[in-house]
Design a protein around this motif. Structure first.
Motif, PDB file in Angstrom:
ATOM      1  N   UNK A 110      30.550   4.585  13.623  1.00 37.06           N
ATOM      2  CA  UNK A 110      30.381   6.122  14.382  1.00 37.06           C
ATOM      3  C   UNK A 110      29.134   7.115  13.543  1.00 37.06           C
ATOM      4  N   UNK A 111      28.669   6.835  12.173  1.00 37.10           N
ATOM      5  CA  UNK A 111      27.612   7.674  11.857  1.00 37.10           C
ATOM      6  C   UNK A 111      26.075   6.833  11.739  1.00 37.10           C
ATOM      7  N   UNK A 159      19.804  18.547   9.230  1.00 33.47           N
ATOM      8  CA  UNK A 159      20.589  18.383  10.328  1.00 33.47           C
ATOM      9  C   UNK A 159      21.596  17.518   9.343  1.00 33.47           C
ATOM     10  N   UNK A 160      21.371  15.835  10.154  1.00 35.43           N
ATOM     11  CA  UNK A 160      21.938  14.957   9.493  1.00 35.43           C
ATOM     12  C   UNK A 160      22.294  15.053   8.628  1.00 35.43           C
ATOM     13  N   UNK A 204      19.371   9.750  12.687  1.00 44.33           N
ATOM     14  CA  UNK A 204      18.193   9.420  13.469  1.00 44.33           C
ATOM     15  C   UNK A 204      17.332   8.535  13.791  1.00 44.33           C
ATOM     16  N   UNK A 237      25.029  17.137   8.343  1.00 44.80           N
ATOM     17  CA  UNK A 237      26.691  17.102   9.034  1.00 44.80           C
ATOM     18  C   UNK A 237      27.473  15.866   8.029  1.00 44.80           C
ATOM     19  N   UNK A 267      25.104   5.272  14.654  1.00 48.99           N
ATOM     20  CA  UNK A 267      24.335   5.782  15.284  1.00 48.99           C
ATOM     21  C   UNK A 267      23.791   7.574  15.795  1.00 48.99           C
ATOM     22  N   UNK A 268      24.294   8.511  14.806  1.00 51.47           N
ATOM     23  CA  UNK A 268      23.854   9.310  14.651  1.00 51.47           C
ATOM     24  C   UNK A 268      22.867   9.279  13.978  1.00 51.47           C
ATOM     25  N   UNK A 318      17.319   5.848  16.582  1.00 45.61           N
ATOM     26  CA  UNK A 318      17.431   6.200  17.862  1.00 45.61           C
ATOM     27  C   UNK A 318      15.475   5.659  18.123  1.00 45.61           C
TER      28      UNK A 318
END
Lengths: 115, 415
Positions: A94-95, A31-32, A100, A35, A97-98, A103
């Motif tokens: 920004x990318x 999914x990442x 996986x 995007x 941070x998204x 986290x």
């Protein structure tokens, strides 16, 4: 400008995985990647075999030395990378941070020295 | 998993006025309501969420095997609770652990009506959002325990490694057990402070749903918010949160058109869900009657003003200006400042909007995407084409959601 994300995660997180677990893992990263591609910033990525399969080579010191294992032992290991193409570090952040891996582990962001 | 659609017992906790005519969905909600309630009872008495989950999972599996042959018991929940309780006692004996399962409500009598079950879900939510549990685990714990959603599914929604999340959830449940986090509802004085992280966690589910309305997360957020207003009676912020989530959920079909974001003031109001909108307005009115304004109520009121366009045909920017002013006093945030500057640009013109945005510039934070998107819009409206194009470029580079990228590219191309 090209940026590389080095993804550091705890190998214990990925221990004892069933094929179903791997499929779930790939879905999240898929999914990442989706995007990144949709935004037109994707360049490359890879998911590396566990660090205990690493082989390290050096010719430094004049002789060829091959070591079974990574060059450095740390709790969080390099498990994969992304290469993206974005205008600046703000966009790279920004990318990242998204991503996986951010986290549950750490993402090291390095700009390309080749411009 | 207990979310099986084959099982149709229990007492659905269907929201006030929510139209859930879909039988499958109703059955799922019924199974879910039972699951969350039963798990909360089992966990509250043993403090061992993992043990309770295993036992309840086994009980549901037994039900699926036995009930088709023997028929559904008169009180399915009592049957499930008794079987799960027995399973927990057996397991604890096997582990040679001192049994802590005690003082269960007597469920042997299957004539006990459902409504007599003590609802311990609020205590379970308090544990999930306890300050001793990492904040980013509050939402996943709630989704797993109260709604019975698998860790894998939660991981996909949060874009986080499923394996890593599963391990963190196991550790969190172990900590809840071993550290003795109490399954208790705090008294009146402490209740608002202890409820706040629960509200935040439910709100986080709603924000996930924002650009991907297809993943059903709006339903989950709404379910929990609706549950909270039943469990926490007369808490105005719980009502505000339910209203806020429902206002957002009512617009789920209008938010994206041709894979492109549509801002609220440009959305086709025919695509708004009128039943959901009515539910949201009802909860907001209930909150207003309690006369204790708060962040979620103000945010919901802002949404209510936007959605009143369906009746009036116009956006009441002056009312929005007042509401943002009040919101920023109670809960200052960068996002709120930027949104207020957009409202100001419509009330007092783009120069005033740019002046309001200057407040955001002075704040020491990372580059903020909404700031650049708002600035680009003001510059374009002020006729400063080159500056506007550059600002859009910056905004686009900071955006990671494709529908928003397309929206910004479209606006940039219109200059």
């Amino acid at each position: 400008m090209r940026y590389t994300f080095l993804l550091y995660t705890d190998p214990a997180d990925l221990a004892d995985m069933t094929p179903d677990d791997w499929a779930a893992e790939k879905q999240v990263y898929g999914a990442y990647i989706g995007s990144l591609k949709e935004a037109g910033v994707f360049v490359d990525t890879d998911w590396l075999q566990p660090v205990d399969t690493a082989t390290t080579l050096t010719l430094k010191g004049g002789s060829r030395q091959v070591q079974d294992g990574p060059f450095a032992e740390t709790k969080e290991m390099l498990g994969g990378y992304f290469v993206i193409s974005v205008p600046d570090l703000d966009a790279a952040l920004a990318w990242a941070e998204k991503c996986p891996a951010a986290k549950t582990g750490k993402v090291e962001i390095r700009a390309s020295a080749m411009g | 998993m207990p979310r099986s659609q084959d099982w149709q017992g229990g007492n659905p906790c269907i929201g006030d006025g929510l139209n859930l005519s879909d039988v499958t969905r109703a059955a799922e909600l019924a199974a879910r309501a039972s699951y969350g309630k039963l798990l909360a009872i089992l966990a509250a008495h043993s403090r061992d969420i993992a043990l309770a989950e295993d036992a309840l999972g086994d009980a549901f599996a037994k039900a699926l095997a036995l009930w088709p042959e023997r028929g559904i018991p008169d009180n399915p929940d009592a049957w499930l609770l008794q079987v799960a309780k027995n399973g927990m006692s057996d397991r604890q004996r096997q582990l040679n652990r001192f049994p802590v399962v005690e003082a269960f409500p007597d469920m042997a009598d299957e004539t006990v009506p459902d409504k007599d079950f003590p609802d311990q879900r609020l205590a379970l939510l308090m544990v999930c959002a306890h300050p001793a549990i990492a904040a980013d685990l509050h939402t996943p714990l709630m989704l797993q325990t109260v709604l019975g959603i698998e860790a894998k599914v939660i991981a996909r929604l949060f874009m986080v490694s499923p394996a890593a999340l599963a391990k963190r959830l196991v550790r969190a449940k172990r900590k809840i057990r071993d550290a003795g986090i109490p399954f208790e509802i705090p008294d009146g004085n402490e209740l608002p402070a202890r409820s706040a992280p629960i509200f935040e966690a439910v709100y986080a589910i709603h924000t996930l749903d924002w650009l991907e309305p297809g993943d059903g997360m709006g339903d989950e957020a709404l379910y929990l918010a609706d549950l909270l207003i039943r469990l926490l009676t007369d808490q105005p912020e719980a009502l505000g949160l339910a209203a806020l989530i429902a206002f957002g959920h009512a617009r789920r079909n209008a938010r994206i058109a041709n894979k492109c974001l549509v801002p609220v003031e440009k959305q086709n109001t025919d695509l708004w869900d009128k039943d959901m909108l009515a539910y949201a307005n009802r909860q907001l009115h209930r909150a207003h009657r309690l006369d204790q304004p708060g962040r979620f109520q103000l945010e919901a009121a802002i949404q209510a003003v936007h959605m009143a366009r369906q009746e009036s045909g116009r956006v009441d920017w002056a009312s929005l200006d007042k509401l943002y002013y009040a919101l920023l006093k109670i809960a200052p945030s960068l996002g709120g400042l930027v949104a207020h500057s957009v409202v100001i640009s419509h009330v007092h013109g783009v120069d005033a909007g740019l002046a309001a945005l200057a407040k955001v510039e002075s704040l020491p934070d990372r580059p903020f995407q909404p700031y650049w998107a708002a600035r680009a819009d003001f510059l374009a409206r002020a006729g400063r084409a080159d500056d506007a194009k550059a600002a859009y470029e910056k905004a686009i580079s900071l955006t990671t959601e494709p529908p928003v990228i397309r929206f910004l590219q479209m606006r940039q191309a219109m200059i």
